[in-house]
Design a protein around this motif. Sequence first.
Motif, mmCIF file in Angstrom:
data_model
loop_
_atom_site.group_PDB
_atom_site.id
_atom_site.type_symbol
_atom_site.label_atom_id
_atom_site.label_comp_id
_atom_site.label_asym_id
_atom_site.label_seq_id
_atom_site.Cartn_x
_atom_site.Cartn_y
_atom_site.Cartn_z
ATOM 1 N N GLY A 135 0.790 -1.233 0.000
ATOM 2 C CA GLY A 135 0.000 0.000 0.000
ATOM 3 C C GLY A 135 0.819 1.278 0.000
ATOM 4 O O GLY A 135 0.271 2.372 -0.162
ATOM 5 N N PRO A 305 -4.220 -3.287 2.276
ATOM 6 C CA PRO A 305 -3.181 -2.352 1.809
ATOM 7 C C PRO A 305 -2.895 -2.497 0.315
ATOM 8 O O PRO A 305 -2.711 -1.493 -0.389
ATOM 9 N N SER A 308 -5.572 -0.879 -1.605
ATOM 10 C CA SER A 308 -5.429 0.581 -1.590
ATOM 11 C C SER A 308 -4.605 1.038 -2.788
ATOM 12 O O SER A 308 -4.966 2.002 -3.489
ATOM 13 N N LEU A 311 -6.490 0.229 -6.218
ATOM 14 C CA LEU A 311 -7.586 1.160 -6.491
ATOM 15 C C LEU A 311 -7.088 2.590 -6.672
ATOM 16 O O LEU A 311 -7.700 3.378 -7.405
ATOM 17 N N GLY A 312 -5.979 2.944 -6.022
ATOM 18 C CA GLY A 312 -5.362 4.247 -6.292
ATOM 19 C C GLY A 312 -4.974 4.356 -7.761
ATOM 20 O O GLY A 312 -5.222 5.375 -8.414
#
Lengths: 326, 326
Positions: A135, A305, A308, A311-312
């Motif tokens: 992450g 994580p 995260s 998807l970022g």
Amino acid sequence: MKRINIGLLGLGNIGTGTYKVLEMNRAHIEKTTGLNLEITKILEIDTERDRGIAIDPGKFTQDPRDILDDPGIDIVIELLGGIEPASSFMHTALKAGKHVVTANKAAVAANFELLTETAEKNGALLRYEASVGGGIPLINAITTALAANEFSELLGILNGTTNYILTKMTEEDRSYEEVLKEAQEKGFAEADPTGDVEGYDVANKLSILVSLVFGERVLPDDIPTTGVSGITKADIENAEEAGCVIKLLASAFRDDEGVHCFVQPTMLNKQHPLADVPGEFNALFLKGNAVDDLMFYGKGAGPFPTASAVLGDVIGIAKEIKRESK
Amino acid sequence: MKRINIGLLGLGNIGTGTYKVLEMNRAHIEKTTGLNLEITKILEIDTERDRGIAIDPGKFTQDPRDILDDPGIDIVIELLGGIEPASSFMHTALKAGKHVVTANKAAVAANFELLTETAEKNGALLRYEASVGGGIPLINAITTALAANEFSELLGILNGTTNYILTKMTEEDRSYEEVLKEAQEKGFAEADPTGDVEGYDVANKLSILVSLVFGERVLPDDIPTTGVSGITKADIENAEEAGCVIKLLASAFRDDEGVHCFVQPTMLNKQHPLADVPGEFNALFLKGNAVDDLMFYGKGAGPFPTASAVLGDVIGIAKEIKRESK
């Protein structure tokens, strides 16, 4: 609200985490970005497993072409792991102009040029933040906010399993075998831990970082790599006596002869910022000629994580799609 | 090679650092990005000072309109500091569709909505990575790679002067007055240190972070703020006895009642990742509901680290200009 259709390759632990985080934070993402992200198709054989989420059975397919050939799909998320067939699937998607997000360090490290050049040629975006450091937003930082720097050095703790093992050996004065067995029982280490404990996982990640930080390609197999399976209680005690701890470090630096990189257990002075990185955490230390010393620290693995980071990347690409469609 | 013309407002320490880093890394930036970044005009009264760099005297102007009204300038870098006239200059530039990069926390904190909305309305980009945490790529990470997270907590060491003072008081058992005087002599603290030591600088930075991390606007003046000028040797010793160190922390968290934030000297357990952040370093600790605990650490001030952030923003915008012009 801009609708973005996503095809997901693989609904294992990371795929399930990604699906869950998207649902958990859907309202927040829609409010802050104006994006409606929908996973519309999922390549996965195991459609029966209880994953603790409700998924429309009609989304599942066993045929990758249902995703790779579907013109309605904007972004492909690849979470199969392993070099093949993941690399071929990504290559096909990019050739079709689809954007690709992956957490797959082995595939990206092995096929870096092929994938990045195919993306470039076809106007597609390829993002792989989750492939290194889970992450922690490392790759994004190196390729964007830090782009004005020339870097001289990187040092990383990039594998949570081995950092957990070394931390436990140090703190609890226990042997490698004992701690590994416990880690396997708790699910922190795999039944076949070779890829982690022999450093191959870290070599893949270091190969990717060296491409980005130094602009040099070094294949994972060409990185001198030593893992932690040979570390004994005596090694830990000797380090302790010298005011050090042992960490499995990924290192790279540039000198007049070029870029050097290696993965090996290293005695780190306890004053070093990386010496305190505990358990399953990862960290990266970088030295740039403008920014100077920089360190990032966070969860380097685990479904949430990693989700995260995945998807970022998806949101970053979706914002570009939205802007271009205006 | 895509040529980008830049107007620079202010050639003080940060402006000079930005000019130097751009020249130092020009070849690297051109090679990795295909961008030819040129500072073509500089608003600065002091044209005579020896800055250790050769600047064509024809670039200097004393009239801001030479930059703000010049249709040939793509990006304005604002490094004047202070709320005015910096905010008005940025507003004018954004209204004219020029992209703006700034390191000015006071101006961004005071006029966040005005500036972000003006940018949005006029299709201009506004970037302010350097305004918080110097060279550490915090803002970029929060707004891009971490965008899939809802955050519950942030804790930051965001002022190098006060962290230097507290570190020296702790390590060398010296009084606040003594260390401040030394810091002023060495140039680590300003002649009038009020903005730093009373926490106002940190309140500006926290105001910006709260806008981005929690989506809530809290003006700097509305943040309960206590600085370090009241910290005594006895306070430091008491903390030490409790296994803690005193750090000036910017804190914000969300609970059922909303977002709470404050700036105050805080006793931190020595085990906390922020407890070890030394001297002039800055660090930010964040907790997201997908990524979990995350920490960034680096140089929070200084001409070169700040220039790293400013030029990272410039390169990001220039890449967008290049892509859109294709």
